[in-house]
Design a protein around this motif. Structure first.
Motif, PDB file in Angstrom:
ATOM      1  N   ARG A  26      -3.257  22.787  -4.531  1.00  0.00           N
ATOM      2  CA  ARG A  26      -2.492  21.939  -5.458  1.00  0.00           C
ATOM      3  C   ARG A  26      -3.089  21.932  -6.860  1.00  0.00           C
ATOM      4  NH1 ARG A  26      -0.411  16.253  -3.791  1.00  0.00           N
ATOM      5  NH2 ARG A  26       0.180  16.450  -5.976  1.00  0.00           N
ATOM      6  N   GLU A  82      -4.183  13.879  -5.211  1.00  0.00           N
ATOM      7  CA  GLU A  82      -3.768  13.068  -6.356  1.00  0.00           C
ATOM      8  C   GLU A  82      -4.981  12.638  -7.186  1.00  0.00           C
ATOM      9  OE1 GLU A  82      -0.535  10.267  -6.003  1.00  0.00           O
ATOM     10  OE2 GLU A  82      -1.670   8.726  -7.078  1.00  0.00           O
ATOM     11  N   ARG A 118       0.845  -1.195   0.000  1.00  0.00           N
ATOM     12  CA  ARG A 118       0.000   0.000   0.000  1.00  0.00           C
ATOM     13  C   ARG A 118       0.869   1.229   0.000  1.00  0.00           C
ATOM     14  NH1 ARG A 118      -3.250  -4.219  -0.889  1.00  0.00           N
ATOM     15  NH2 ARG A 118      -5.385  -3.885  -0.175  1.00  0.00           N
ATOM     16  N   PRO A 119       0.412   2.359  -0.527  1.00  0.00           N
ATOM     17  CA  PRO A 119      -0.855   2.496  -1.234  1.00  0.00           C
ATOM     18  C   PRO A 119      -0.862   1.722  -2.546  1.00  0.00           C
ATOM     19  CG  PRO A 119       0.431   4.528  -1.418  1.00  0.00           C
ATOM     20  CD  PRO A 119       1.150   3.654  -0.452  1.00  0.00           C
ATOM     21  N   LEU A 125      -7.071   4.717  -5.314  1.00  0.00           N
ATOM     22  CA  LEU A 125      -5.839   4.644  -4.545  1.00  0.00           C
ATOM     23  C   LEU A 125      -6.226   4.027  -3.197  1.00  0.00           C
ATOM     24  CD1 LEU A 125      -3.211   7.462  -4.253  1.00  0.00           C
ATOM     25  CD2 LEU A 125      -3.829   6.049  -2.314  1.00  0.00           C
ATOM     26  N   SER A 138      -3.195  14.241   0.732  1.00  0.00           N
ATOM     27  CA  SER A 138      -2.316  13.989  -0.417  1.00  0.00           C
ATOM     28  C   SER A 138      -2.962  13.008  -1.390  1.00  0.00           C
ATOM     29  CB  SER A 138      -0.965  13.460   0.056  1.00  0.00           C
ATOM     30  OG  SER A 138      -1.155  12.336   0.901  1.00  0.00           O
ATOM     31  N   ALA A 139      -3.688  12.020  -0.875  1.00  0.00           N
ATOM     32  CA  ALA A 139      -4.379  11.057  -1.742  1.00  0.00           C
ATOM     33  C   ALA A 139      -5.527  11.749  -2.470  1.00  0.00           C
ATOM     34  CB  ALA A 139      -4.899   9.880  -0.918  1.00  0.00           C
ATOM     35  N   ARG A 168      -2.442   1.293  -6.226  1.00  0.00           N
ATOM     36  CA  ARG A 168      -3.109   2.122  -7.249  1.00  0.00           C
ATOM     37  C   ARG A 168      -3.667   1.214  -8.344  1.00  0.00           C
ATOM     38  NH1 ARG A 168       1.089   5.227  -5.220  1.00  0.00           N
ATOM     39  NH2 ARG A 168       0.704   7.485  -5.054  1.00  0.00           N
TER      40      ARG A 168
END
Lengths: 370, 370
Positions: free
Chosen positions: B246, B142, B100-101, B131, B138-139, B103
């Motif tokens: 972001r 993304e 993990r993580p 994910l 952060s995930a 994808r």
């Protein structure tokens, strides 16, 4: 939620990453080859009226289909078990006015409620090409050559093609080797199972020599010619020879003129395609008539499962993968992906580049091996 | 065979060549983008046990699924109506031991027996990325950025992302804006339909100002902060700000904190993605917990129909297509295809290069305009 819910029903399975990637590569290679030969892809739906899936061609057994009642129309719907029949419908309806010959290709999942006795899979990925408007020798040659080229593009070699004459009994039973109307089905069946005793019992003694006109193409075709005293098969044998000639050295060719299993709806020409490494046929095709529109057509289907088996389930060469640490420069990452890098970005401090399969890590603007 | 059999059931349709080609291009662009960001494709089956499709996540209504009895297991099977739940199952079973993580990405047809009231389609092409192992900021960042990058790769511009806080009521109802346990569902429902009167009647007067904390992200987030006197939402608002930061200028961002339709199984973060030209959302995603394994995850799904609508169903630029007359040199044709030509070979004397859409014809070894 029980553990049993985590299982899949018999005959249905997940393709995990390595296999899914191999399927994607093979499918793209096959579809791109068909496209390069002028075949336009169409995408029929997963579900249609049962009558539509069953009606346009012979040989599709509705009792093996997934069927259910449409709450909208109250008619019976079915999940497609074969896409060829859908492409025939499209040619006869939405593309009825398109110029002929019409070249269409397709790729998609097909499913059956009951598996074949020999193959437990209830879902298959079918890919194929249909040339609508002709069943001439030139169309048949194009179909066989395109099937070979598609498999070569998917990485296969050592390909064999087995020819058959699906309407053999129809051609011979009127005059050359006469059969009463009520004998024909039984003779076809016994020829198909290659049961010499059964053939004689069904009144088909005269057909017995046909069972032995099989093997490498040139020899088998010569045997078949020798049996064809009245010349009823002459044009068919000439057609097979012309197709074999065009294939040249690109595949081993055999002939089994009485093979009919899977060719129930084909007309004068049928072929099965094999490759070293796969136990079962990778695909089959031939000439046929689209029911309803009565238009001549030629085509073939390939199946992903034996195709991947023949390619040895080839794994892709390990790809360079770049680990992007927390706080990396996203513009640099964009540029590296644009030139072909695969990236994996850190989500947290504990992400381990090696465990995640990364070959490199980004430091500043540089990709360094891990 | 009647004419009626040529029709398709309501909500199911063929994609003819131009549209099928657009779907193939979009799907490859999306999947290649996901792959470049480290997402491995998986291919779950079309059919699973109904309990498996229904059990792992909330919000999937089994009564809208195509269901039937398995003659093998005598259990109820269903056609998949959503692939996210299948990917969750794969992560919890076949890939339980993968680092993990994790994808994963996917693309495939999903179907429902009964359409949505607002959308008559009963089959959709779903594409997505998950994910697994994190629902951190952060995930979530993304996921949103990958959704945007996938759509950009498919040719879309002018993208908007609408953020929501799916578990808003859960966070506030204990202390900040107290609600009895039996009031919560009603308040959630009234917030979702943005019915101020209904909200007051359901005992949710205190939640009324949340309905107005919507709009362009910065302003709406400021309003939401002003309402969050006790700071219960502070970490969530910070998370949204970090994600928005972001995304930067790559998409217009809005906030609608009480939107819950379609986010029934999401946890702290949800987003809907739009693009100019498409009336409906192109996709949605967010953070969630996989039921059964209780693992945190973040992901999104995109749908081909609105994606193509937003891209204006862009037709591919007309491609040069080379007509190969009868008796052409097949080695030359092979070479020309290898450098990118699309070819259409003559089947008979009457084949008309122009009617078949050819721009050039092969004469000897030269491609001449027709």
């Amino acid at each position: 939620m029980t553990d049993q819910d985590d299982l899949l029903p018999i005959g249905l399975e997940d393709a995990l990453p390595a296999r899914a990637a191999a399927i994607t590569r093979a499918m793209r290679a096959v579809l791109d080859t068909m496209d390069a030969h002028g075949y336009d892809r169409v995408r029929p739906p997963l579900i249609e009226f049962e009558r539509s899936l069953a009606g346009r061609m012979q040989g599709v057994a509705t009792r093996r289909m997934v069927r259910f009642t449409d709450p909208e129309s109250l008619r019976t719907l079915a999940l497609r078990g074969d896409m060829t029949v859908q492409v025939g419908r499209i040619a006869a309806t939405g593309l009825a006015e398109a110029p002929r010959p019409l070249r269409l290709c397709y790729a998609g999942e097909v499913a059956l409620l009951r598996a074949d006795q020999l193959d437990p899979a209830r879902q298959r990925l079918q890919m194929g090409a249909e040339l609508i408007g002709s069943d001439a020798v030139s169309a048949a040659s194009e179909a066989v050559l395109l099937a070979i080229a598609s498999l070569e593009a998917a990485g296969l070699s050592d390909i064999s093609v087995d020819f058959t004459l699906p309407d053999l009994v129809d051609v011979l039973a009127d005059e050359a080797l006469p059969l009463a109307a009520d004998q024909r089905d039984a003779v076809r069946r016994e020829l198909d199972t290659k049961d010499a005793g059964g053939l004689a019992a069904a009144g088909g003694q005269a057909y017995l020599p046909l069972l032995y006109a099989t093997g490498p193409f040139a020899e088998a075709a010569a045997k078949l010619k020798a049996l064809d005293a009245g010349g009823e098969l002459a044009s068919r044998i000439e057609g097979l020879e012309a197709i074999a000639d065009r294939i040249g050295g690109r595949a081993r060719i055999t002939l089994d003129p009485t093979e009919r299993h899977g060719f129930e709806y084909q007309s004068w020409f049928g072929f099965t395609i094999y490759a070293a490494g796969a136990r079962n046929a990778i695909g089959r095709g031939g000439t046929y008539t689209i029911r309803g529109s009565e238009e001549a057509a030629t085509g073939f289907s390939l199946y992903a499962e034996p195709l991947l088996e023949a390619s040895g389930n080839a794994r892709e060469a390990a790809r360079d993968t770049l680990f992007l640490p927390l706080g990396h420069d996203t513009a640099i990452a964009d540029r590296l992906r644009a030139i072909g890098w695969r990236t994996i970005a850190a989500i947290g401090e504990s992400d381990d580049p090696r465990a995640l399969g990364c070959s490199h890590r980004l430091e500043g603007s540089e990709a360094l091996p891990v």
